[in-house]
Design an enzyme around this catalytic site. Structure first.
Site, PDB file in Angstrom:
ATOM      1  N   ARG A  48      28.115 -32.249   4.928  1.00  0.00           N
ATOM      2  CA  ARG A  48      28.704 -31.591   6.097  1.00  0.00           C
ATOM      3  C   ARG A  48      29.595 -30.422   5.695  1.00  0.00           C
ATOM      4  O   ARG A  48      29.913 -29.572   6.519  1.00  0.00           O
ATOM      5  CB  ARG A  48      29.528 -32.610   6.896  1.00  0.00           C
ATOM      6  CG  ARG A  48      28.676 -33.690   7.524  1.00  0.00           C
ATOM      7  CD  ARG A  48      29.529 -34.779   8.099  1.00  0.00           C
ATOM      8  NE  ARG A  48      30.322 -34.345   9.236  1.00  0.00           N
ATOM      9  CZ  ARG A  48      29.901 -34.342  10.484  1.00  0.00           C
ATOM     10  NH1 ARG A  48      28.683 -34.750  10.762  1.00  0.00           N
ATOM     11  NH2 ARG A  48      30.677 -33.951  11.469  1.00  0.00           N
TER      12      ARG A  48
ATOM     13  N   GLY B 242      37.832 -32.007  14.391  1.00  0.00           N
ATOM     14  CA  GLY B 242      37.951 -31.268  15.645  1.00  0.00           C
ATOM     15  C   GLY B 242      39.150 -30.338  15.584  1.00  0.00           C
ATOM     16  O   GLY B 242      39.671 -30.063  14.505  1.00  0.00           O
TER      17      GLY B 242
ATOM     18  N   GLU C 102      14.816 -15.701   7.989  1.00  0.00           N
ATOM     19  CA  GLU C 102      15.094 -17.034   7.446  1.00  0.00           C
ATOM     20  C   GLU C 102      15.049 -17.012   5.907  1.00  0.00           C
ATOM     21  O   GLU C 102      15.872 -17.639   5.239  1.00  0.00           O
ATOM     22  CB  GLU C 102      14.089 -18.041   8.021  1.00  0.00           C
ATOM     23  CG  GLU C 102      14.194 -19.461   7.502  1.00  0.00           C
ATOM     24  CD  GLU C 102      15.549 -20.129   7.711  1.00  0.00           C
ATOM     25  OE1 GLU C 102      16.379 -19.600   8.457  1.00  0.00           O
ATOM     26  OE2 GLU C 102      15.772 -21.172   7.078  1.00  0.00           O
TER      27      GLU C 102
ATOM     28  N   GLU D 246      22.547 -17.927   1.426  1.00  0.00           N
ATOM     29  CA  GLU D 246      23.296 -19.180   1.557  1.00  0.00           C
ATOM     30  C   GLU D 246      23.477 -19.874   0.209  1.00  0.00           C
ATOM     31  O   GLU D 246      24.563 -20.355  -0.091  1.00  0.00           O
ATOM     32  CB  GLU D 246      22.535 -20.166   2.469  1.00  0.00           C
ATOM     33  CG  GLU D 246      22.723 -19.941   3.943  1.00  0.00           C
ATOM     34  CD  GLU D 246      21.948 -20.961   4.769  1.00  0.00           C
ATOM     35  OE1 GLU D 246      22.510 -21.469   5.724  1.00  0.00           O
ATOM     36  OE2 GLU D 246      20.762 -21.238   4.471  1.00  0.00           O
TER      37      GLU D 246
ATOM     38  N   LYS E 262      27.358 -28.114   7.092  1.00  0.00           N
ATOM     39  CA  LYS E 262      26.055 -28.476   7.671  1.00  0.00           C
ATOM     40  C   LYS E 262      26.142 -28.571   9.193  1.00  0.00           C
ATOM     41  O   LYS E 262      25.256 -28.141   9.902  1.00  0.00           O
ATOM     42  CB  LYS E 262      25.628 -29.829   7.099  1.00  0.00           C
ATOM     43  CG  LYS E 262      24.299 -30.318   7.618  1.00  0.00           C
ATOM     44  CD  LYS E 262      23.198 -29.828   6.740  1.00  0.00           C
ATOM     45  CE  LYS E 262      21.829 -30.131   7.280  1.00  0.00           C
ATOM     46  NZ  LYS E 262      20.916 -29.017   7.001  1.00  0.00           N
TER      47      LYS E 262
END
Ligand code: G6P
Length: 610
Positions: free
Chosen positions: A27, A99, A482, A489, A605
């Site tokens: 993540r 959050g 892409e 990335e 992620k």
């Protein structure tokens, strides 16, 4: 983004927490920590950087206990540091949070005015401070949590411990994902299912406004006012092995190689090749309802947005419905013209991307029908949309998306055939033909994956370069986007993609003998055009890496390097096929540059904040 785990049960939990956190590493995070109640005392350990640092700390300062929480933090408020890492402990309370607390400045001020001293720069600390304050005022643990939640604005998934009640873990969800896991005499919480797969597949996906009070004897689910709620246990269909590397060096590599299987799993059970028919259990608009659709909006972020761009070509070409594709972060702020005669398609691997979620809510508010194309069962977008079509890619752990993308394209292809047939744009024979072409696609991808040597050699050759340009036309333009995204990335090489016809309006100025230009030049209607674009690059001495089919030898003769894909008639499926060598090129270049492929710097992620 931040990952939360928690455990209540009979086992010693620090290693379970650590293992579950490792399964959430994908993540994205920059610090980590755990808090455990050991003999009635709250013990907390936090470190900056990778989980290995936390693991080392726990070796030198071991803790033990049957109840604990853990966290991987992706910094938003306050730099990545030990002090800002979670859990945040205040007196007898420990909190982990995913959050953003939007009113934290006001809350902090209010607490500081009362003499509270803060030790971090985070928004999360106000939660721990408030709970501690309410406890001091004589409230029970649960009351203190309820009073605190009533003060919070924003998004929060929380795991909370209190040393006064050493057998109770409280979990809260409001606009950030959190699931409860049910074992035999033990219970878990986690941000995402892969964290729990080795321990249990039985979960409850918490809804917004739910609070779970978890003890070794069971789980009580309540709303924020304390009223009891029922919970629904769902069995996650993923095998724990799917979330392991299985001998591959990286998750990304494994996920690239899983694509033939993932694509088959995505179309299996949905196609009837002999009848020329596509069916979706979870999406069953009537023919009339489909005919009434005036326009399709596709909204997504990142790689999923690229899938949407490909989807536009498919849907417009075969269904003749106008399609507009937008980024989640743009759509939500531009007062989009959308109404109940429109279908809003949200594409999201995780089903939790904050911008896509907000776009979905905006579309719903304006009356549009909403359809999610999503990979994660029970995720927020999947649950809140009117309809969902799951991609069956299995858990995608590598931060850079691969199999999620190609399975999204597979769903879009099926969706296109589904609509086209019902709109009378394609007859049974034609759909049969399109389906038989789809069925050979996994085998063609296998062919590319069977021999990656030439791509590895190219990767060595180009691994020291600092800029790349990618060009494509038509449906291959989003594939170029892409390809460039994958490269930047994971290898941190600057790469940009252009619609090849647009090159002359700017990027051509960059081309010289040092610039590698990846050109997607398969056979088909734009072949002659892209060949001219390639000539434009060559005449400025650019280094062309062409992706083409064996039949197009004239391309290979001129390009500095060529990657051949197996021949395929259908341009939409060819777009999927072309994606694979681009993923491999990016992957091997990153391998040779020695970057952190599965968790690239600064990336997450699941982007659960705006
Ligand atoms: C992040 C991920 C990307 C992904 C994007 C959208 O940026 O790193 O791989 O494409 O979010 O995520 P979603 O889960 O909505 O597809």
């Amino acid at each position: 983004m931040c990952g939360i785990v928690g455990y209540v049960g009979f086992q010693d939990c620090p290693l379970i927490l650590l293992d579950a956190l490792k399964r959430l590493e994908y993540r994205g995070y920059d610090s980590a920590g755990i808090a455990v109640i050991q003999n009635g005392r709250l013990l907390c350990h936090r470190t900056v950087g990778k989980l290995i640092n936390l693991e080392r700390l726990l070796l030198t300062q071991p803790v033990s206990g049957h109840i604990g929480i853990g966290h991987t933090r992706w910094a938003t408020h306050g730099a990545p540091s030990e002090i800002n890492a979670h859990p945040h402990v205040v007196d007898k309370v420990a909190v982990v949070h995913n959050g953003i607390i939007e009113n934290y400045v006001a809350l902090r001020q209010e607490l500081e005015d009362k003499g509270t001293r803060f030790s971090s720069q985070t928004d999360t600390e106000v939660i721990a401070q408030l709970i501690a304050l309410y406890l001091k005022e004589g409230n029970s643990f649960e009351e203190a949590v309820c009073n605190t939640i009533a003060r919070l604005e924003g998004s929060f998934a929380l795991g909370i411990l209190c040393a006064d009640e050493p057998e109770t873990l409280i979990a809260v969800r409001q606009e950030s994902p959190l699931i409860l896991g049910f074992g035999e005499g033990e219970y878990f919480i986690a941000s995402d299912a892969p964290a729990l797969l080795p321990y249990t597949k039985k979960v409850h996906f918490m809804n917004d406004g739910e609070m779970a009070v978890i003890t070794p004897t069971g789980v009580t689910l309540k709303d924020f006012s304390g009223n009891l709620l029922p919970y629904e246990v769902t069995e996650i269909p993923w095998s724990p092995l799917l979330a392991e590397k299985a001998g591959y060096k990286h998750f990304m590599q494994k996920e690239i190689f899983e694509q033939p299987r993932a694509i088959i799993d995505t179309f299996r059970g949905r196609i009837y090749p002999n009848k020329g028919e596509v069916v979706f259990e979870e999406f069953n608009l009537s023919q009339e309802e489909i005919k009434e659709i005036e326009k399709i909006w596709i909204v997504a972020c990142g790689t999923s947005w690229h899938a949407g761009l490909v989807g536009k070509y498919m849907l417009e070409r075969l269904c003749r419905i106008p399609v507009e594709v937008d980024l989640g972060s743009e759509f939500r702020y531009r007062d989009p013209i959308i109404n109940k005669k429109m279908l809003l398609v949200l594409i999201s691997q995780s089903g939790e991307t904050a911008d896509t979620l907000a776009a979905m809510r905006e579309g719903k508010r304006k009356g549009a029908k909403t359809l999610a194309i999503c990979n994660v069962l029970g995720s927020t977008i999947a649950r809140e949309c009117d309809y969902v079509i799951y991609t069956h890619a299995g858990p995608e752990i590598g931060v850079a998306s691969t199999k999620a993308f190609t399975t999204q394209l597979t769903v879009l292809y099926l969706l296109t055939l589904y609509f086209a047939k019902r709109l009378g744009k394609l007859d049974e024979m034609k759909v049969k033909e399109y389906l038989s072409q789809l069925m050979v696609l996994p085998g063609k991808i296998e062919k590319i994956l069977d021999d990656t040597k030439s791509i590895e050699e190219l990767a060595i050759k180009y691994s020291k370069v600092e800029d790349f340009l990618y060009l494509g036309r038509g449906v291959y333009f989003p594939i170029a986007l892409e390809g460039a995204l994958k490269l930047k990335e994971i290898s941190y090489i600057h790469a940009e993609a252009y619609a090849a016809g647009e090159m002359k309006h700017g990027p051509i100025a960059l081309i010289d003998e040092n610039m590698p230009v990846v050109i997607l030049a398969p056979k088909g209607e734009t072949f002659e055009k892209i060949r001219s674009n390639m000539e434009e690059v060559l005449s400025r001495k650019g280094r062309v890496i062409a992706l083409t089919e064996p039949e197009c030898q004239e391309i290979a003769a001129k390009a500095e390097d060529t990657i051949f894909i197996p021949p395929l008639e259908n341009s939409f499926l060819k777009a999927i096929l072309l994606t694979v060598p681009l993923q491999l090129l990016a992957y091997y270049i990153a391998v040779f540059r020695g970057t952190d492929i599965d968790q690239p710097r600064n990336l997450a992620k699941s982007v659960t904040v705006e």
